[in-house]
Design a protein around this motif. Structure first.
Motif, PDB file in Angstrom:
ATOM      1  N   ARG A 103       0.832  -1.218   0.000  1.00 59.11           N
ATOM      2  CA  ARG A 103       0.000   0.000   0.000  1.00 59.11           C
ATOM      3  C   ARG A 103       0.858   1.256   0.000  1.00 59.11           C
ATOM      4  NH1 ARG A 103      -4.274   1.582   4.848  1.00 59.11           N
ATOM      5  NH2 ARG A 103      -4.435   3.813   4.344  1.00 59.11           N
ATOM      6  N   VAL A 104       1.915   1.275   0.815  1.00 60.41           N
ATOM      7  CA  VAL A 104       2.723   2.491   0.937  1.00 60.41           C
ATOM      8  C   VAL A 104       3.870   2.536  -0.064  1.00 60.41           C
ATOM      9  CG1 VAL A 104       2.125   2.767   3.369  1.00 60.41           C
ATOM     10  CG2 VAL A 104       4.200   1.519   2.759  1.00 60.41           C
ATOM     11  N   LEU A 105       4.108   1.419  -0.765  1.00 58.43           N
ATOM     12  CA  LEU A 105       5.213   1.347  -1.742  1.00 58.43           C
ATOM     13  C   LEU A 105       4.692   0.834  -3.080  1.00 58.43           C
ATOM     14  CD1 LEU A 105       7.767  -0.271   0.704  1.00 58.43           C
ATOM     15  CD2 LEU A 105       7.966   2.043  -0.252  1.00 58.43           C
ATOM     16  N   PRO A 106       3.816   1.587  -3.730  1.00 62.82           N
ATOM     17  CA  PRO A 106       3.210   1.103  -4.980  1.00 62.82           C
ATOM     18  C   PRO A 106       4.198   0.920  -6.117  1.00 62.82           C
ATOM     19  CG  PRO A 106       2.681   3.419  -4.618  1.00 62.82           C
ATOM     20  CD  PRO A 106       3.320   2.932  -3.353  1.00 62.82           C
ATOM     21  N   LYS A 107       5.369   1.549  -6.043  1.00 57.92           N
ATOM     22  CA  LYS A 107       6.360   1.437  -7.118  1.00 57.92           C
ATOM     23  C   LYS A 107       7.466   0.423  -6.821  1.00 57.92           C
ATOM     24  CE  LYS A 107       5.635   6.150  -8.792  1.00 57.92           C
ATOM     25  NZ  LYS A 107       6.280   7.460  -9.115  1.00 57.92           N
ATOM     26  N   ALA A 108       7.326  -0.337  -5.743  1.00 54.28           N
ATOM     27  CA  ALA A 108       8.333  -1.363  -5.427  1.00 54.28           C
ATOM     28  C   ALA A 108       8.421  -2.381  -6.547  1.00 54.28           C
ATOM     29  CB  ALA A 108       7.984  -2.050  -4.117  1.00 54.28           C
ATOM     30  N   LEU A 109       9.626  -2.857  -6.818  1.00 49.12           N
ATOM     31  CA  LEU A 109       9.811  -3.857  -7.874  1.00 49.12           C
ATOM     32  C   LEU A 109       9.152  -5.175  -7.525  1.00 49.12           C
ATOM     33  CD1 LEU A 109      13.528  -3.398  -9.031  1.00 49.12           C
ATOM     34  CD2 LEU A 109      11.441  -2.539 -10.110  1.00 49.12           C
ATOM     35  N   GLU A 110       9.232  -5.560  -6.264  1.00 42.15           N
ATOM     36  CA  GLU A 110       8.626  -6.815  -5.808  1.00 42.15           C
ATOM     37  C   GLU A 110       8.467  -6.756  -4.295  1.00 42.15           C
ATOM     38  OE1 GLU A 110      11.279 -10.168  -6.543  1.00 42.15           O
ATOM     39  OE2 GLU A 110      13.013  -8.836  -6.432  1.00 42.15           O
ATOM     40  N   LEU A 111       7.313  -7.194  -3.829  1.00 48.28           N
ATOM     41  CA  LEU A 111       7.045  -7.332  -2.397  1.00 48.28           C
ATOM     42  C   LEU A 111       6.304  -8.644  -2.229  1.00 48.28           C
ATOM     43  CD1 LEU A 111       5.955  -3.689  -1.508  1.00 48.28           C
ATOM     44  CD2 LEU A 111       7.977  -4.874  -0.627  1.00 48.28           C
ATOM     45  N   THR A 112       7.003  -9.643  -1.717  1.00 51.24           N
ATOM     46  CA  THR A 112       6.452 -10.997  -1.665  1.00 51.24           C
ATOM     47  C   THR A 112       6.298 -11.465  -0.226  1.00 51.24           C
ATOM     48  OG1 THR A 112       8.633 -12.037  -1.758  1.00 51.24           O
ATOM     49  CG2 THR A 112       7.557 -11.548  -3.859  1.00 51.24           C
ATOM     50  N   CYS A 113       5.428 -12.446  -0.035  1.00 54.54           N
ATOM     51  CA  CYS A 113       5.243 -13.078   1.261  1.00 54.54           C
ATOM     52  C   CYS A 113       5.893 -14.455   1.204  1.00 54.54           C
ATOM     53  CB  CYS A 113       3.761 -13.188   1.593  1.00 54.54           C
ATOM     54  SG  CYS A 113       3.443 -13.819   3.253  1.00 54.54           S
ATOM     55  N   ASP A 114       7.052 -14.574   1.811  1.00 56.83           N
ATOM     56  CA  ASP A 114       7.845 -15.810   1.783  1.00 56.83           C
ATOM     57  C   ASP A 114       8.594 -15.970   3.097  1.00 56.83           C
ATOM     58  OD1 ASP A 114       7.591 -16.931  -0.961  1.00 56.83           O
ATOM     59  OD2 ASP A 114       8.513 -15.035  -1.569  1.00 56.83           O
TER      60      ASP A 114
END
Length: 235
Positions: A103-114
Protein backbone atom coordinates in the motif's frame (compact mmCIF):
# COMPACT_ATOMS: atom_id res chain seq x y z
CA UNK A 1 11.20 -19.13 11.77
CA UNK A 2 9.35 -20.19 14.88
CA UNK A 3 5.59 -20.50 14.45
CA UNK A 4 4.81 -18.62 17.68
CA UNK A 5 6.72 -15.55 16.49
CA UNK A 6 5.02 -15.85 13.10
CA UNK A 7 1.61 -15.82 14.78
CA UNK A 8 2.54 -12.62 16.61
CA UNK A 9 3.76 -10.79 13.50
CA UNK A 10 0.67 -11.81 11.57
CA UNK A 11 -1.49 -10.10 14.21
CA UNK A 12 0.12 -6.66 13.79
CA UNK A 13 -2.38 -4.10 12.48
CA UNK A 14 -2.18 -0.37 11.66
CA UNK A 15 -3.73 2.28 13.87
CA UNK A 16 -6.67 3.82 12.01
CA UNK A 17 -5.61 6.86 10.00
CA UNK A 18 -1.89 6.62 10.71
CA UNK A 19 -1.11 5.51 7.15
CA UNK A 20 -2.88 8.53 5.65
CA UNK A 21 -1.03 11.34 7.39
CA UNK A 22 2.19 13.13 6.47
CA UNK A 23 5.30 11.11 5.71
CA UNK A 24 6.66 11.33 9.27
CA UNK A 25 3.45 9.89 10.74
CA UNK A 26 3.35 7.16 8.11
CA UNK A 27 6.98 6.23 8.73
CA UNK A 28 6.55 6.05 12.52
CA UNK A 29 3.45 3.90 12.12
CA UNK A 30 5.38 1.54 9.83
CA UNK A 31 8.14 1.35 12.44
CA UNK A 32 5.56 0.57 15.13
CA UNK A 33 4.15 -2.21 12.99
CA UNK A 34 7.68 -3.57 12.59
CA UNK A 35 8.05 -3.85 16.36
CA UNK A 36 9.52 -0.46 17.25
CA UNK A 37 6.44 0.64 19.16
CA UNK A 38 6.45 4.39 19.32
CA UNK A 39 5.67 5.52 22.84
CA UNK A 40 6.56 8.59 24.88
CA UNK A 41 10.19 8.31 25.86
CA UNK A 42 10.89 5.82 23.07
CA UNK A 43 12.99 6.26 19.94
CA UNK A 44 12.60 9.79 18.55
CA UNK A 45 12.15 10.43 14.83
CA UNK A 46 15.53 12.20 14.69
CA UNK A 47 17.27 8.99 15.81
CA UNK A 48 15.57 6.96 13.08
CA UNK A 49 16.57 9.53 10.45
CA UNK A 50 20.18 9.58 11.65
CA UNK A 51 20.22 5.77 11.48
CA UNK A 52 18.75 5.95 7.96
CA UNK A 53 21.56 8.24 6.75
CA UNK A 54 24.27 6.03 8.26
CA UNK A 55 22.65 2.94 6.75
CA UNK A 56 22.67 4.44 3.25
CA UNK A 57 26.34 5.36 3.61
CA UNK A 58 27.29 1.86 4.80
CA UNK A 59 25.38 0.21 1.94
CA UNK A 60 26.81 2.68 -0.62
CA UNK A 61 23.33 3.77 -1.68
CA UNK A 62 22.75 6.93 -3.68
CA UNK A 63 19.78 8.14 -5.71
CA UNK A 64 19.04 5.67 -8.51
CA UNK A 65 20.49 2.66 -6.65
CA UNK A 66 18.41 -0.32 -5.50
CA UNK A 67 17.91 -2.25 -2.25
CA UNK A 68 16.13 -5.47 -1.29
CA UNK A 69 14.97 -5.95 2.31
CA UNK A 70 14.71 -9.48 3.78
CA UNK A 71 12.11 -9.35 6.54
CA UNK A 72 10.83 -5.97 5.37
CA UNK A 73 7.69 -6.12 7.51
CA UNK A 74 5.42 -3.17 6.75
CA UNK A 75 8.19 -1.51 4.72
CA UNK A 76 9.47 1.20 7.08
CA UNK A 77 13.08 1.16 5.89
CA UNK A 78 11.99 0.84 2.26
CA UNK A 79 9.59 3.77 2.67
CA UNK A 80 12.39 6.19 3.56
CA UNK A 81 14.68 4.79 0.88
CA UNK A 82 12.01 5.17 -1.79
CA UNK A 83 11.58 8.81 -0.74
CA UNK A 84 15.29 9.26 -1.43
CA UNK A 85 15.00 7.92 -4.97
CA UNK A 86 16.15 4.36 -4.20
CA UNK A 87 14.45 1.51 -6.07
CA UNK A 88 13.18 -1.00 -3.53
CA UNK A 89 11.90 -4.54 -3.10
CA UNK A 90 11.47 -6.92 -0.22
CA UNK A 91 9.96 -9.98 1.38
CA UNK A 92 8.39 -10.93 4.71
CA UNK A 93 6.58 -13.96 6.09
CA UNK A 94 3.72 -11.92 7.64
CA UNK A 95 1.07 -11.45 4.96
CA UNK A 96 -0.74 -8.53 6.70
CA UNK A 97 2.52 -6.57 6.91
CA UNK A 98 3.37 -7.26 3.26
CA UNK A 99 -0.07 -5.94 2.30
CA UNK A 100 0.68 -2.70 4.15
CA UNK A 101 4.08 -2.44 2.46
CA UNK A 102 2.40 -2.79 -0.93
CA UNK A 103 0.00 0.00 0.00
CA UNK A 104 2.72 2.49 0.94
CA UNK A 105 5.21 1.35 -1.74
CA UNK A 106 3.21 1.10 -4.98
CA UNK A 107 6.36 1.44 -7.12
CA UNK A 108 8.33 -1.36 -5.43
CA UNK A 109 9.81 -3.86 -7.87
CA UNK A 110 8.63 -6.82 -5.81
CA UNK A 111 7.05 -7.33 -2.40
CA UNK A 112 6.45 -11.00 -1.66
CA UNK A 113 5.24 -13.08 1.26
CA UNK A 114 7.85 -15.81 1.78
CA UNK A 115 10.02 -17.41 4.40
CA UNK A 116 13.39 -15.68 4.62
CA UNK A 117 15.21 -18.59 2.97
CA UNK A 118 12.76 -18.91 0.05
CA UNK A 119 12.63 -15.56 -1.78
CA UNK A 120 13.31 -15.50 -5.51
CA UNK A 121 16.80 -14.33 -6.52
CA UNK A 122 16.18 -13.59 -10.21
CA UNK A 123 16.05 -9.81 -9.87
CA UNK A 124 19.32 -8.32 -8.60
CA UNK A 125 19.81 -5.27 -6.38
CA UNK A 126 22.76 -3.05 -5.53
CA UNK A 127 22.42 -3.97 -1.84
CA UNK A 128 20.42 -6.22 0.46
CA UNK A 129 19.38 -5.53 4.03
CA UNK A 130 17.93 -7.46 6.96
CA UNK A 131 16.98 -5.34 9.97
CA UNK A 132 16.14 -6.99 13.32
CA UNK A 133 15.21 -10.30 11.68
CA UNK A 134 18.08 -12.78 12.09
CA UNK A 135 17.45 -13.16 15.82
CA UNK A 136 14.07 -14.76 15.02
CA UNK A 137 15.63 -17.55 12.95
CA UNK A 138 15.51 -21.11 14.30
CA UNK A 139 19.18 -21.99 13.74
CA UNK A 140 22.50 -20.95 12.26
CA UNK A 141 21.90 -23.40 9.39
CA UNK A 142 18.76 -21.43 8.50
CA UNK A 143 20.69 -18.15 8.83
CA UNK A 144 23.39 -19.44 6.47
CA UNK A 145 20.76 -20.35 3.87
CA UNK A 146 19.33 -16.85 4.12
CA UNK A 147 22.79 -15.28 3.79
CA UNK A 148 23.49 -17.37 0.71
CA UNK A 149 20.29 -16.16 -0.95
CA UNK A 150 21.06 -12.58 0.05
CA UNK A 151 24.45 -12.86 -1.61
CA UNK A 152 22.79 -14.22 -4.75
CA UNK A 153 20.30 -11.33 -4.68
CA UNK A 154 22.84 -8.50 -4.62
CA UNK A 155 25.65 -7.26 -6.81
CA UNK A 156 27.03 -5.24 -3.91
CA UNK A 157 26.69 -4.94 -0.14
CA UNK A 158 24.89 -6.98 2.53
CA UNK A 159 23.74 -5.23 5.70
CA UNK A 160 22.56 -7.05 8.84
CA UNK A 161 21.20 -4.93 11.69
CA UNK A 162 20.43 -5.87 15.30
CA UNK A 163 22.06 -9.29 15.62
CA UNK A 164 21.79 -10.47 19.21
CA UNK A 165 25.27 -10.91 20.64
CA UNK A 166 26.04 -14.31 22.18
CA UNK A 167 28.53 -12.62 24.51
CA UNK A 168 25.69 -10.44 25.88
CA UNK A 169 22.98 -13.12 26.19
CA UNK A 170 23.00 -13.24 30.00
CA UNK A 171 22.96 -9.44 30.21
CA UNK A 172 20.02 -9.33 27.78
CA UNK A 173 18.03 -11.88 29.78
CA UNK A 174 18.78 -10.12 33.06
CA UNK A 175 17.59 -6.80 31.64
CA UNK A 176 14.38 -8.30 30.24
CA UNK A 177 13.60 -10.10 33.49
CA UNK A 178 14.14 -6.89 35.42
CA UNK A 179 11.89 -4.81 33.17
CA UNK A 180 9.10 -7.25 32.22
CA UNK A 181 7.06 -8.97 34.96
CA UNK A 182 6.97 -12.76 34.52
CA UNK A 183 9.30 -12.47 31.50
CA UNK A 184 10.13 -16.19 31.31
CA UNK A 185 6.47 -17.21 31.38
CA UNK A 186 5.27 -14.51 29.00
CA UNK A 187 8.02 -15.25 26.47
CA UNK A 188 7.98 -19.02 26.78
CA UNK A 189 8.66 -20.47 23.33
CA UNK A 190 9.63 -17.01 22.01
CA UNK A 191 13.38 -17.19 22.33
CA UNK A 192 16.02 -15.30 20.37
CA UNK A 193 18.94 -16.71 18.39
CA UNK A 194 22.22 -15.25 19.64
CA UNK A 195 25.23 -15.06 17.31
CA UNK A 196 28.99 -14.88 17.58
CA UNK A 197 30.86 -12.65 15.16
CA UNK A 198 32.88 -15.66 14.05
CA UNK A 199 29.79 -17.11 12.33
CA UNK A 200 29.65 -14.16 9.94
CA UNK A 201 33.43 -13.99 9.59
CA UNK A 202 33.37 -17.62 8.43
CA UNK A 203 30.67 -16.87 5.83
CA UNK A 204 32.65 -13.87 4.56
CA UNK A 205 35.82 -15.95 4.30
CA UNK A 206 34.05 -18.74 2.40
CA UNK A 207 32.60 -16.29 -0.12
CA UNK A 208 35.62 -13.97 -0.41
CA UNK A 209 33.85 -10.97 1.11
CA UNK A 210 35.22 -8.15 3.21
CA UNK A 211 33.43 -7.68 6.52
CA UNK A 212 32.89 -4.91 9.07
CA UNK A 213 31.02 -4.62 12.37
CA UNK A 214 30.10 -0.92 12.58
CA UNK A 215 28.28 0.57 15.53
CA UNK A 216 25.19 2.59 14.62
CA UNK A 217 24.00 4.70 17.51
CA UNK A 218 20.25 5.09 18.01
CA UNK A 219 19.20 7.28 20.92
CA UNK A 220 16.38 5.76 22.94
CA UNK A 221 16.75 2.20 21.64
CA UNK A 222 16.91 -0.11 24.66
CA UNK A 223 18.31 -3.05 22.68
CA UNK A 224 21.55 -1.33 21.61
CA UNK A 225 23.80 -2.78 24.37
CA UNK A 226 22.89 -6.36 23.39
CA UNK A 227 23.23 -6.35 19.59
CA UNK A 228 25.78 -5.81 16.85
CA UNK A 229 25.68 -5.07 13.10
CA UNK A 230 27.42 -6.78 10.19
CA UNK A 231 28.19 -5.40 6.74
CA UNK A 232 29.78 -7.51 4.02
CA UNK A 233 31.08 -6.35 0.65
CA UNK A 234 32.24 -8.02 -2.54
CA UNK A 235 35.98 -7.50 -3.02
Amino acid sequence: MGNKWKEIWNRRKPVTGRLDGDWQEIFLELKRLNGYDIVEGGIPLASFLKFHKELKDLLHLTKGASLYDVGCGAGANLYLLARDGITVGGTDYAAPLVSIARRVLPKALELTCDEADAFDTTLKYDAVLSNSVFSYFPSEDFAERVLTRMLEKTTGAIGLIDLHDADKEEDFLAYRRATIPDYDERYKGLGKLFYRRSFFEGFARTHNLSIDFPAIEMEGYWNTPFVFNVFMYRK
